[in-house]
Motif scaffolding. Structure first.
Motif, short mmCIF file in Angstrom:
data_model
loop_
_atom_site.label_atom_id
_atom_site.label_comp_id
_atom_site.label_asym_id
_atom_site.label_seq_id
_atom_site.Cartn_x
_atom_site.Cartn_y
_atom_site.Cartn_z
N LEU A 266 -8.26 -0.02 7.16
CA LEU A 266 -7.86 -1.20 6.40
C LEU A 266 -9.10 -1.86 5.84
O LEU A 266 -10.10 -2.04 6.55
CB LEU A 266 -7.13 -2.20 7.30
CG LEU A 266 -5.62 -2.03 7.41
CD1 LEU A 266 -5.07 -3.03 8.40
CD2 LEU A 266 -4.95 -2.24 6.05
N TYR B 78 -5.27 -0.25 2.29
CA TYR B 78 -5.45 0.87 3.22
C TYR B 78 -5.90 2.08 2.41
O TYR B 78 -5.22 2.48 1.46
CB TYR B 78 -4.15 1.17 3.96
CG TYR B 78 -4.29 2.24 4.99
CD1 TYR B 78 -5.10 2.04 6.11
CD2 TYR B 78 -3.63 3.46 4.87
CE1 TYR B 78 -5.25 3.01 7.07
CE2 TYR B 78 -3.78 4.45 5.84
CZ TYR B 78 -4.59 4.23 6.93
OH TYR B 78 -4.75 5.21 7.88
N ASN C 89 0.84 -1.21 0.00
CA ASN C 89 0.00 0.00 0.00
C ASN C 89 0.87 1.25 0.00
O ASN C 89 0.67 2.16 0.80
CB ASN C 89 -0.90 -0.01 1.25
CG ASN C 89 -1.98 -1.07 1.18
OD1 ASN C 89 -3.04 -0.87 0.57
ND2 ASN C 89 -1.71 -2.22 1.79
#
Lengths: 354, 354, 354, 354
Positions: B178, B173, B68
């Protein structure tokens, strides 16, 4: 009867007598003696103790005994349970100062609650003799079967997969020695190979060697008597060193705690004759800041591993034979020094060696 | 760069900054804080520490962060590494006396070598805020992923198999929370199920509960201040208790060492109102020989586990929903007493409860 | 991009080009070629196929390539994926009749859909040359890394635990050969040890040897041309043999199906010169009821395993050296016969051997 | 006595009678019936067979029987060994056409060599009744214990870790039903949870569902009679379909071989009434190019899992209760079509559904 969950063997079942042994303070002390001493400074997860190793050794010995009811008395399993009772704090580490833990195990069995429990069923002499039984103490024994698999599991090292089921199924005791059946040879061989790979990777890892040398030095400087250390656990020992009146001792234990380890000045497999002279010279010059570590050569005698038909395992397995021949391969001796004096020590050793 | 072998994740790679954090004395202290406190009295092999759990949490957080990169700053992995820095000896055990370790973690980050290392790259405020990042502290976070698998591995309990690869691959994310992708739902569900089974089996095992209550009582009687305990390791604490001037304290720590644990007089899931009164009455009558243990109800809020599409995990997984509803199932409170006074205590409690 | 779950490596990620290869009928055929041929008659659970082994080899090759971006072209991973495309039904079994599958792999790459897919990106010549790349075909290669671990997992044999992470992390390709870093030596050694133990335990298990000899005899009697067998899968071959016009062929395949295997009349490691004469004599006398099986000696050349610094692995590892020396240890040749004629065959062979 | 190595249970020991059963051609046929049918198209390594599952079920049943010698006759283990004898090729797949394999198992036991072997020791009636014994066929039975762990191992899916040792140690048979002891409840719960997660992840994976629907269609078009299919193995069936005179059949089996699977046009958990009408309409319009798949709802009755004290497992375990309630969650029905006609089929279904 009590069931204890073990990460290696699953459920370990303790009969009533085994449970009485386990419930003594002397046996519970093993919960506070780590199996691999300071190896956790190289392998952080190696925090397992002599307690669970002793349970595992008991469990395997019991299985071997059950497969050999005609020739093996049940008490062998209790001897297996107690074979490590006399380990000093940090297991083998302090044997350089105090001698093998085996003598201490024999002493410990003669004292305290454990003496009374044993005494209910066995004469001391009889019980002590069982500590030498091939199931407890041989080349292919319950002790080794447990510790190789267990040490690999906890360190996370990939060299400990041994087919214990297959091996145990194929062990026969003839009243004198353990004999490996044909179908167990490969498993026995893999046990010895596992040992030969665990030896340099874990048991003689240089980080563990250096930290051990530092701890030995601290204990030596603190002048703890064998009689005292014999019943200490690791809390006792470390607390004693932290509270020492000697600066060097406190400094050494703090360095271990903080993992500020000495550096290798010498690390070689070339034999060296004047060990005592160099040791003395280093002490005179650098006190606790430089340490000489000259361990004994590893034993790999394979003296009592026999195969169905009467041959030694090394006769039928060329790989095992090569292990016997190559036992010195990973042996090293070293001189370690605190980082800030490494250059001085290096120069000093070079001058000494000429 | 340094590679550390871990039994759970294999090779954990520490970058230079992570290594500098690990090399501080404050972080090394975690080697001497066991992950599960006194649970080893029920599961002998549960001797792993906050040190390796912290490394594992770092490693998983780093992987999630790498998946991420657009939304997660790399520092999150260092926050994960340090999230447990402030644990007291025996981890959660003493929080009943001193409050959550989280406050102590924040304090610890402001002192000593670790403060200097952090300060080289981050402002303290910035770094402290990362301790609350969902990757570090949420319902599906790196901390929980590591401890469930690790605790199962070391206890030998069969409820911790979670498909971490699949889960991590499917976590996104969005800058705020999340989000679990469709293909990660089953793995996330199994994480929460594993937690629900580890809770009664390991984390709230009655042996651990009783021993913890005894340790708390000893520490309470010894009147160790929060400031002192905050930087102690387990050697410090146990040595202090063993050397106490108070007989009761020495007696309690000896009983824990010897595993001579108090017996359950009351052990029930029926709520009880007059906790403080009964506690006081027991203390007045039995001093340290009887202990009341009334823990808070477990939290299972599942407050920030979201699934692709915006729903909560509990909305798409009926099993997770039932976990939320059933969170109290395994809660118990108890009164424990030394074996020789169990009958007196039983009678006293019955009289009290009327 | 597609994720395939593998029991050995967890999630294997196929990029778009790999997926196009996998989606060809030629590659899908590998799902119906078992990895270990008839070994399942000794190890029932050994039913894994060349398909998943090819995916695993791709995955490991890709990781090695990614660690060596400067010296390894990405196409190596696709060569690894296709290295077993030309295997005959039951893998190595029929190579005694038709020669190595490697030639058939090269042929197969020049035909059908797979030719077109490869051709989009690579010249055939270029691609064929990659099949000889040390990452695909060497002593420490992705192929061997995958099959040892995989074959151990599926047979349930305890000799295949190799630390692939550690090994792969420590492999460097210098443009010519793979070089094992210091920290990978132990893992490389354990790979070769695993192989040496898998060889007698699994790959040369006598049950598999006998059944293979019977299948070879059936195929030989059925006179299937190489051109035909080259694209068959195991359904094609077994159905063909079951439907044979020759009684002997149908009888042989039925005996394999029912696991009514021939018995060993001769099984020895003593070399024998007159193989062809005895073979001919047995055929003349007993037709398909007695089979001579004289396999080539195993190769263990360790010709291209080099260690950082320029030495061969066998130079730095005495265990590996002993493996090279001992390569013949488990070699055997045999004569097998149907149970009802075993005595006649035994007498015949004794007369022949004089 | 014979020892067979199994990847799940380690060494499985067959007594002489079990070995005689295993050595019949009828039992050996199970080596050629895959445990999970066409699931290998989703999970490539799922190639294990009913043969090893049957051995595993025998082994677990034997252990349970040995723990309950007073109430369980040893023959139960042989019934466990034979409980899947009548599976059709690709296991459950063709039950949609031919009914449950259980009837076929009963039939198969009355014929061939297996009938003679059973008959030496047991009356047929007696033996058939044992197939319904709770150890063989219940909610917590040896069959399920084996297949969950085995299927997870071979697919590589992380939901099959069940503590079989703990569960088996805590099962008591009271002459009528299996009763789970207090210490086995968590293990029993985890077995049922594992099943609930394996169901959508593996057993009802859409790839397996589509391929199965295609195979059923092929077999249906080929008009193979139940009597024929009952003794076929997978080679027989696939060879028969490949050699069909009907183009559609050959096309379908080739599409399965090449993994060119039909696409999902409908895939929903909304119930639908006019199944037969839509099915007929699709057949009339698209012949074999579109397939309707409307499976029965899964059963999760938990009808005979009792806990010490007399309660049902669902009464003491809220998680199990929620499993019972949620059994339909992952049920789906679908319409699948060959890729080139997907649009036409989609339009047709929309028109039909109005």
């Amino acid at each position: 009867m009590k069931v204890i969950r073990d990460a290696i063997h699953g459920d370990i079942v303790l009969d009533e007598f085994a449970l009485r042994i386990v419930d003594t303070p002397e046996f519970q002390r093993l919960r506070r003696i780590t199996q691999l001493g300071l190896a956790y400074l190289a392998y952080p997860s190696a925090r397992h103790t002599r307690f669970e190793h002793s349970l595992g050794t008991f469990w395997l010995a019991k299985k071997i005994a059950e497969n050999n009811r005609d020739t093996v008395e049940g008490a062998v399993a209790y001897a297996a349970l107690l074979h490590d009772l006399g380990h000093y704090p940090f297991s083998h580490t302090l044997e350089a100062l105090y001698g093998s833990h085996e003598e201490n195990t024999r002493r410990a069995l003669k004292e305290g609650e454990i003496r009374d429990v044993i005494g209910e069923r066995y004469s001391l002499k009889e019980f002590l003799s069982l500590l030498k039984h091939p199931i407890v103490s041989g080349d292919i024994d319950a002790d080794r079967m447990d510790y190789l698999v267990r040490d690999a599991y906890y360190t996370g090292v990939a060299y400990g997969l041994v087919d214990l089921d297959r091996l145990i199924r194929n062990l026969r005791y003839d009243g004198e020695k353990l004999i490996i059946g044909q179908k167990g040879i490969m498993a026995a061989q893999s046990l010895l190979l596992a040992r030969s790979m665990m030896y340099p990777t874990v048991y003689q890892h240089h980080v563990s060697r250096i930290a051990s040398a530092m701890l030995i030095k601290a204990v030596e400087l603190e002048r703890i008597r064998e009689k005292e250390v014999a019943t200490m656990d690791e809390v006792d020992l470390i607390a004693r060193l932290r509270g020492s009146e000697r600066d060097e001792v406190r400094e050494l234990v703090k360095a271990i705690d903080d993992r500020r380890l000495y550096k290798r000045i010498v690390y070689t497999n070339e034999e060296f004759k004047n060990v005592e002279e160099l040791k003395k010279a280093l002490e005179d010059e650098f006190n606790h800041l430089a340490i000489l570590d000259y361990p004994p050569k590893p034993k790999f005698e394979e003296k009592n591993a026999f195969v169905e038909g009467g041959q030694r395992l090394s006769n039928v397995s060329p790989l095992v034979r090569s292990l016997v021949e190559l036992k010195d391969t990973h042996w090293r001796w070293g001189v370690y020094a605190r980082e800030d004096v490494r250059e001085e020590v290096r120069q000093f050793v070079m001058d000494f060696l000429g």
